[in-house]
Motif scaffolding. Sequence first.
Motif, short mmCIF file in Angstrom:
data_model
loop_
_atom_site.label_atom_id
_atom_site.label_comp_id
_atom_site.label_asym_id
_atom_site.label_seq_id
_atom_site.Cartn_x
_atom_site.Cartn_y
_atom_site.Cartn_z
N PHE A 1 0.75 -1.67 -0.16
CA PHE A 1 0.00 0.30 0.37
C PHE A 1 0.83 2.00 0.10
O PHE A 1 -0.22 2.52 -0.37
N GLY A 2 1.94 0.84 0.22
CA GLY A 2 2.54 2.12 -0.26
C GLY A 2 2.81 3.30 1.14
O GLY A 2 3.29 3.83 0.98
N PHE B 1 -8.14 1.30 -1.46
CA PHE B 1 -8.43 0.20 -1.03
C PHE B 1 -9.42 0.57 -0.18
O PHE B 1 -9.38 1.04 0.87
N ALA B 2 -10.43 -0.75 0.72
CA ALA B 2 -11.80 -0.67 1.39
C ALA B 2 -11.05 -1.21 2.66
O ALA B 2 -11.42 -0.70 3.74
N HIS C 1 -10.30 6.94 5.74
CA HIS C 1 -10.76 8.13 5.17
C HIS C 1 -12.27 7.04 4.28
O HIS C 1 -12.81 7.39 3.89
N MET C 2 -11.35 5.39 4.72
CA MET C 2 -12.94 4.89 3.90
C MET C 2 -13.62 4.38 4.67
O MET C 2 -15.16 4.30 4.82
N VAL C 3 -13.86 5.13 6.47
CA VAL C 3 -14.82 5.04 7.36
C VAL C 3 -16.50 5.70 7.53
O VAL C 3 -17.15 5.34 7.63
N ARG C 4 -16.53 6.66 7.16
CA ARG C 4 -17.25 7.46 6.87
C ARG C 4 -18.01 6.95 5.75
O ARG C 4 -19.28 6.67 5.70
N PRO C 5 -17.84 6.79 4.38
CA PRO C 5 -18.70 6.10 3.19
C PRO C 5 -19.29 4.90 3.61
O PRO C 5 -20.93 4.58 3.70
N LEU C 6 -18.56 3.88 4.23
CA LEU C 6 -18.84 2.62 5.10
C LEU C 6 -19.51 2.58 6.02
O LEU C 6 -20.79 1.76 6.16
N PRO D 1 -11.71 -2.22 -4.18
CA PRO D 1 -10.38 -3.39 -4.07
C PRO D 1 -10.55 -3.59 -2.71
O PRO D 1 -10.77 -2.73 -1.75
N ALA D 2 -10.38 -4.96 -1.80
CA ALA D 2 -10.37 -5.13 -0.87
C ALA D 2 -9.64 -6.82 -0.77
O ALA D 2 -9.80 -7.26 -1.79
#
Length: 429
Positions: free
Chosen positions: A244-245, A257-258, A365-370, A397-398
């Motif tokens: 993931f760099g 990634f999710a 950063h994926m928390v709010r939309p999820l 992707p996950a």
Amino acid sequence: MRPTMMLRLGYIQRGHIGTLTAVFSLQFLVLLPLLCYTMPFSFYFKLTTRRTDASKQAVLLNRERVKRARSYFENLSTDNSRHYTSLLEKGNQVFLAVAVLTVNRPRSGDGNRTMGYLVQSATALDKFAKSREFMGKTFVFICNVDVKPLSHKDAGDLKRYLPFTERYGSSDFHPGDFHVPNNKTVTYGQLFHEDVYEKETYDYMYCMRVAQSLRPRYILMVEDDAVAHPDLAPVLHYTLGNHFGSNTDMIQQNKSFAYLKLYYPQRWQGFAFEMIRLLELCSISCIGGGCFVFVMYVLTFVVKGRLMGNKLYGRYFLMGMLFLMLTAMAVGRQNVLELRRVSKYLYQFRPSPGCCTQAMLYPTHMVRPLVSHLAAAPPGTHTDLIIYNFTRTTGTPAFQLEPNLFYHVGMYTSLKIGNKRPDEFLFHL
């Protein structure tokens, strides 16, 4: 000359039939039964172990782990929680926030004694947070989502050692209310659920939001019946840095990634009629074929000074493939995967399946939309399926790591009564 050569080749081939028969018999009738009869998911374990005996053994192993875990905290200073709160007091940026979701799970027939899942999980994660790779940048907290938080004795005992939050009680910290797409305000502490799966989803949302409030780079959501493997720190550090760099030096990630799944039920990790796993089995078989050809070459040319024909090499290659293929299938893919633990570089990185949520790592950063997606899901839907649907809907992707970086200790689930299959609970830490 040709008839003479054919007879010679036929003699060599017939001469090795007895050797091959002896090798196969020794492997599958002697060696593997001796090595694998106590190895869960192997053919010989299934053949020789009764489920009731395996269940009793799993209970005994759980008691031993609980005893060691409680001893760990008893020998720990109660000032241990300062290790975590100092991260916030000093203004350090939290790289990884670890939320341990927990509810009270009294032992069947005894409302006062628990199975000790939470203390096992908390012990392993406390050691993980103090590892060389994550020390000083990891915040572990207990997220008690029991409707009667004071009844959860294990969670109450850990308040002296770890930060905590209670959805229906007191907290060291907690998230505020928030809005979801249908304009409904979610107030976690006042919200009760008739459907157990809806409550599980909102519990997950609550703990995720608490973790988000710490503003970490990543969030690790761990259910209280998941225990971290000792390899978690080096493997996760390597994975974040190379796939993931992003690493613990706060370098910005460059691959979206999710989530990264760190546990998948072992009973579904066996060999199956799936393209990836069939190719994996074929690759293992080719190693056996190559080894057989090499051994036959040494026996016939180096030792006896003879040379086999190409057709015979091909036949021995096929025999070697069959030998190692049957060996791998008898041992079980779950146990073959354990060989990858030799090095952090050998862990398998692959697309994630839908089930399950025992241990999942998310970019913040994926928390709010999820969370919005979870809140909008129809009642009664399993949390893991909603999360998987989120990846399909958004096209994000996950991924999954194999072998698992967490063990599952929860033979008693919080959603339904009864024992699960004991195979995946037979392990030593």
